[in-house]
Design an enzyme around this catalytic site. Structure first.
Site, mmCIF file in Angstrom:
data_model
loop_
_atom_site.group_PDB
_atom_site.id
_atom_site.type_symbol
_atom_site.label_atom_id
_atom_site.label_comp_id
_atom_site.label_asym_id
_atom_site.label_seq_id
_atom_site.Cartn_x
_atom_site.Cartn_y
_atom_site.Cartn_z
ATOM 1 N N LYS A 134 0.846 -1.209 0.000
ATOM 2 C CA LYS A 134 0.000 0.000 0.000
ATOM 3 C C LYS A 134 0.881 1.257 0.000
ATOM 4 O O LYS A 134 2.078 1.183 0.286
ATOM 5 C CB LYS A 134 -0.901 -0.015 1.230
ATOM 6 C CG LYS A 134 -0.164 0.040 2.573
ATOM 7 C CD LYS A 134 -1.089 -0.302 3.720
ATOM 8 C CE LYS A 134 -0.355 -0.268 5.057
ATOM 9 N NZ LYS A 134 -1.152 -0.880 6.147
ATOM 10 N N TYR A 192 12.254 31.844 5.154
ATOM 11 C CA TYR A 192 10.964 32.485 5.412
ATOM 12 C C TYR A 192 10.782 32.851 6.881
ATOM 13 O O TYR A 192 11.159 32.086 7.772
ATOM 14 C CB TYR A 192 9.834 31.540 4.997
ATOM 15 C CG TYR A 192 9.628 31.477 3.501
ATOM 16 C CD1 TYR A 192 9.561 32.636 2.721
ATOM 17 C CD2 TYR A 192 9.495 30.249 2.864
ATOM 18 C CE1 TYR A 192 9.358 32.566 1.348
ATOM 19 C CE2 TYR A 192 9.291 30.165 1.486
ATOM 20 C CZ TYR A 192 9.222 31.341 0.735
ATOM 21 O OH TYR A 192 9.026 31.262 -0.614
HETATM 22 C C1 LIG Z 1 -0.334 -1.822 6.891
HETATM 23 C C2 LIG Z 1 -0.832 -3.111 7.393
HETATM 24 C C3 LIG Z 1 0.047 -4.203 7.580
HETATM 25 C C4 LIG Z 1 1.550 -4.083 7.467
HETATM 26 O O1 LIG Z 1 2.097 -3.678 8.710
HETATM 27 P P1 LIG Z 1 3.680 -3.545 8.911
HETATM 28 O O2 LIG Z 1 3.825 -3.091 10.322
HETATM 29 O O3 LIG Z 1 4.138 -2.499 7.945
HETATM 30 O O4 LIG Z 1 4.277 -4.866 8.627
HETATM 31 C C5 LIG Z 1 -0.508 -5.432 7.901
HETATM 32 N N1 LIG Z 1 -1.840 -5.568 8.075
HETATM 33 C C6 LIG Z 1 -2.708 -4.535 7.950
HETATM 34 C C7 LIG Z 1 -4.160 -4.756 8.189
HETATM 35 C C8 LIG Z 1 -2.232 -3.272 7.621
HETATM 36 O O5 LIG Z 1 -3.080 -2.243 7.521
#
Ligand SMILES: *Cc1c(COP(=O)(O)O)cnc(C)c1O
Length: 368
Positions: A38, A264
């Site tokens: 993701k 700035y």
């Molecule tokens: C993002 C996510 C993961 C991955 O978690 P990590 O700590 O990056 O390994 C796994 N399961 C769900 C439901 C997530 O939203």
């Protein structure tokens, strides 16, 4: 790699291979591996990362949103893709792209069954998510009977997996809570499996969950941050390799006299002669404004150069008073040696936030 001449995110696919091998070494041979890609594969590049992972033979992908899954399908990814947080208005599109929804409430389960039936699906793979303590998304244990009656009444869907998510798998003080979550999930899975009469895949662990709780591996683990080189603990960080290096260059060097100000709102005032370097990277590239005014830093010629004054949209200025460097020199914002984790510590954040913040404007280059 030649020296950077502009802001670049260098992504080392060999490091990704290494991280997958390390994580797999923690699993039993038959435990499936779901790679979480993701948010542009945690700020790197979802398509290139997914192609490499597909080549390495991961069993599943997960994305947060439907559009992220579509991008992978359009790039030719054929491995199953779990969409963790789909919205019902888009379920038709999800089915058209062979994406598999996480269904986490009666509202979304009903909506999905309606669309799957309209599209004359049979045994369309779905994933049922349970809330075992994170209180973010998921059915409650008390809803099992309702879920089962919905499932039994429709031939359009089939439960591919039952899953849950741990709330504090990296916090050793919360071990009792995590064990309770594992126990709750085990009971839910047992009840549902018995009633369904077939065995869906079970999964509950993210990276820290799989590293710290072998008893929570079930049939599959879901690893995100570990793939990208972070284990949320020094013990594991030592074995993992951050895959992304954010590089930039020195555009211009200025010398400030005592009393001169920088940037700035004149947020930095020089007390003594101060040499500064202006870099072509700013908050629009993912350098949080929180990192300004001495909190954050970059590395030039191996030396730490703190960010002075406010972070601009397209630039930051850093202190190079004691660093022997020139315009055009390469600058490391984070990477293998100076990690995103270290940078995140300076603003009470986490590696996840620093790496996912690198914006799409930054060119990605791959080391194969
Ligand atoms: C993002 C996510 C993961 C991955 O978690 P990590 O700590 O990056 O390994 C796994 N399961 C769900 C439901 C997530 O939203």
């Amino acid at each position: 790699m030649p020296k950077a001449q502009e802001t670049l995110l260098e992504i080392d696919l060999k490091a990704l291979t290494h991280n997958v091998a390390f994580i797999k070494s923690k699993l039993k041979n038959d435990t499936k591996f779901l790679a979480v890609v993701k948010a542009f594969a945690y700020g790197s590049d979802a398509v290139e990362i997914a192609k490499h992972l597909e080549h390495l033979g991961v069993d599943y992908f997960a994305v947060a949103y439907i559009d992220e899954g579509i991008a992978l399908r359009e790039a030719g990814i054929s491995t199953p893709i779990l969409v963790l947080h789909p919205q019902p208005f888009n379920f038709k599109t999800l089915i058209e792209h062979c994406l598999e929804p996480s269904l986490y409430s009666q509202r979304v389960l009903n909506a999905f069954i309606t669309v799957a039936e309209e599209l004359k699906q049979k045994n369309y793979p779905i994933h049922i998510k349970f809330n075992t303590g994170l209180n973010r998304l998921g059915f409650a244990e008390a809803e099992i009977e309702t879920i089962l009656s919905l499932l039994k009444n429709s031939a359009a869907i089939k439960v591919k997996s039952l899953f849950s998510h741990l709330a504090a798998s990296e916090v050793i003080e919360e071990k009792a809570f995590t064990l309770k979550q594992i126990n709750t999930f085990t009971n839910i899975a047992r009840t549902i499996t018995k009633a369904l009469g077939y065995q869906p895949l079970l999964h509950q662990s993210n990276t820290s969950g799989l590293l710290n709780f072998p008893e929570a591996h079930f049939d599959m683990v879901r690893s995100g941050i570990g793939l990208y080189g972070f284990g949320n603990e020094r013990e594991f960080d030592n074995y993992l390799k951050p895959i992304a290096t954010l590089k930039t260059v020195i555009s211009q060097i200025h010398t400030l006299k005592a009393g001169d100000t920088l940037g700035y709102n004149r947020a930095f005032k020089a007390n003594t002669l101060t040499k500064t370097a202006t870099l072509p990277i700013g908050h629009a590239d993912g350098i949080s404004r929180q990192l300004g005014n001495g909190k954050g830093f970059v590395f030039i010629q191996g030396k730490k150069a703190p960010i002075l004054g406010n972070v601009c949209m397209d630039m930051i200025m850093v202190d190079i008073t004691t660093i022997d460097c020139q315009e055009g020199d390469e600058v490391i914002v984070f990477g293998r040696e100076h990690t995103a984790e270290q940078l995140s510590d300076s603003i009470n954040s986490i590696s996840y936030e620093i790496i996912t913040a690198v914006s799409q404007r930054v060119k990605r280059v791959f080391v194969r």
